[in-house]
Design a protein around this motif. Structure first.
Motif, PDB file in Angstrom:
ATOM      1  N   HIS A  23       1.487 -10.725  11.048  1.00  0.00           N
ATOM      2  CA  HIS A  23       1.995 -11.277   9.797  1.00  0.00           C
ATOM      3  C   HIS A  23       0.829 -11.753   8.922  1.00  0.00           C
ATOM      4  O   HIS A  23      -0.069 -12.454   9.376  1.00  0.00           O
ATOM      5  N   LYS A  24       0.833 -11.362   7.657  1.00  0.00           N
ATOM      6  CA  LYS A  24      -0.185 -11.703   6.662  1.00  0.00           C
ATOM      7  C   LYS A  24      -1.568 -11.211   7.066  1.00  0.00           C
ATOM      8  O   LYS A  24      -2.584 -11.835   6.763  1.00  0.00           O
ATOM      9  N   THR A  25      -1.608 -10.055   7.727  1.00  0.00           N
ATOM     10  CA  THR A  25      -2.897  -9.441   8.058  1.00  0.00           C
ATOM     11  C   THR A  25      -3.208  -8.355   7.037  1.00  0.00           C
ATOM     12  O   THR A  25      -2.353  -7.929   6.267  1.00  0.00           O
ATOM     13  N   ASP A  26      -4.453  -7.900   7.050  1.00  0.00           N
ATOM     14  CA  ASP A  26      -4.915  -6.897   6.093  1.00  0.00           C
ATOM     15  C   ASP A  26      -4.680  -5.496   6.658  1.00  0.00           C
ATOM     16  O   ASP A  26      -5.014  -5.219   7.815  1.00  0.00           O
TER      17      ASP A  26
ATOM     18  N   LYS B 100      -4.764  -4.207   1.744  1.00  0.00           N
ATOM     19  CA  LYS B 100      -3.582  -4.885   1.197  1.00  0.00           C
ATOM     20  C   LYS B 100      -2.983  -5.790   2.272  1.00  0.00           C
ATOM     21  O   LYS B 100      -3.004  -5.473   3.468  1.00  0.00           O
ATOM     22  N   GLU B 101      -2.421  -6.926   1.823  1.00  0.00           N
ATOM     23  CA  GLU B 101      -1.802  -7.853   2.764  1.00  0.00           C
ATOM     24  C   GLU B 101      -0.430  -7.342   3.184  1.00  0.00           C
ATOM     25  O   GLU B 101       0.352  -6.865   2.362  1.00  0.00           O
ATOM     26  N   MET B 102      -0.154  -7.431   4.481  1.00  0.00           N
ATOM     27  CA  MET B 102       1.123  -6.988   5.039  1.00  0.00           C
ATOM     28  C   MET B 102       1.880  -8.211   5.551  1.00  0.00           C
ATOM     29  O   MET B 102       1.317  -9.043   6.261  1.00  0.00           O
ATOM     30  N   ARG B 103       3.146  -8.295   5.175  1.00  0.00           N
ATOM     31  CA  ARG B 103       3.983  -9.413   5.619  1.00  0.00           C
ATOM     32  C   ARG B 103       5.131  -8.872   6.462  1.00  0.00           C
ATOM     33  O   ARG B 103       5.712  -7.834   6.139  1.00  0.00           O
TER      34      ARG B 103
ATOM     35  N   ASN C 136       0.855  -1.189   0.000  1.00  0.00           N
ATOM     36  CA  ASN C 136       0.000   0.000   0.000  1.00  0.00           C
ATOM     37  C   ASN C 136       0.890   1.237   0.000  1.00  0.00           C
ATOM     38  O   ASN C 136       1.608   1.512   0.963  1.00  0.00           O
TER      39      ASN C 136
END
Length: 201
Positions: free
Chosen positions: A72-75, A79-82, A19
């Motif tokens: 980890h891997k949340t929205d 957008k997905e955040m790692r 994002n």
């Protein structure tokens, strides 16, 4: 120089953020930082817009591990955040070491060559006497086939050029008096093209 080793930094997380609003809008940055400040109030952020990465430095390793486990891997804003633990590279000695002594003799001229070291001799050139003999027997206008043609390769043929006086060997003094020399070909100078004033440069 020692072999470099990679270690995991337990106090730092690297967030892969797709994002772009996090790097341009202060409101998006504030909401992004609020996610991590809930785990550690003293957390620090470094934004790398070109790489779409955010470095997050925690004061406590447990807070960093808990934030990575939950976020980890949340929205985030659709957008997905790692999240990944940052890695620190350890190269070994902080200074450049000199070369090992057994390699120093390669310097030209060798400063201290090892025992038994000798200068290498140049190889003797290969001379094809058969080819030289065959070419020496050729006369003007003769030809000698070096390589016979095959279905896939052409033949290689040497042609001996004609001498200006019509003889490849050096003539005697008596021959020079008897035989008239042919006139040398005249070099014709190239004519300059006519100037046409109608052409624009």
């Amino acid at each position: 120089m020692h072999i470099k080793t990679t270690k995991c930094n337990r106090f730092c997380l690297v967030a892969s953020v797709t994002n772009q609003e996090v790097f341009s809008r202060p409101e998006a940055q504030a909401s992004f930082e609020a996610l991590f400040r809930s785990f550690d109030p003293e957390v620090q952020f470094q934004y790398f817009r070109s790489f779409r990465r955010v470095r997050i430095s925690f004061s406590d390793a447990l807070a960093a591990a808990e934030a990575r486990l939950r976020l980890h891997k949340t929205d985030f804003n659709g957008k997905e955040m790692r999240l990944y633990f940052a890695q620190s590279v350890h190269i070994g000695s902080p200074r450049l070491e000199p070369p090992k002594p057994e390699k120093q003799f390669l310097i030209s001229p060798p400063a201290s060559p090892p025992v038994g070291w000798e200068q290498s001799q140049d190889a003797t050139p290969v001379i094809n006497y058969d080819l030289l003999c065959a070419i020496s027997k050729l006369g003007p206008g003769d030809k000698y086939e070096l390589h016979t043609a095959t279905p896939t390769t052409p033949s290689v043929v040497v042609h001996v050029c004609e001498d200006e006086r019509g003889d490849s060997s050096a003539p005697d003094d008596s021959d020079q008096d008897d035989k008239p020399r042919p006139p040398r070909p005249k070099i014709i100078q190239t004519r300059r093209p006519d100037y046409s004033p109608g052409v624009k440069q």
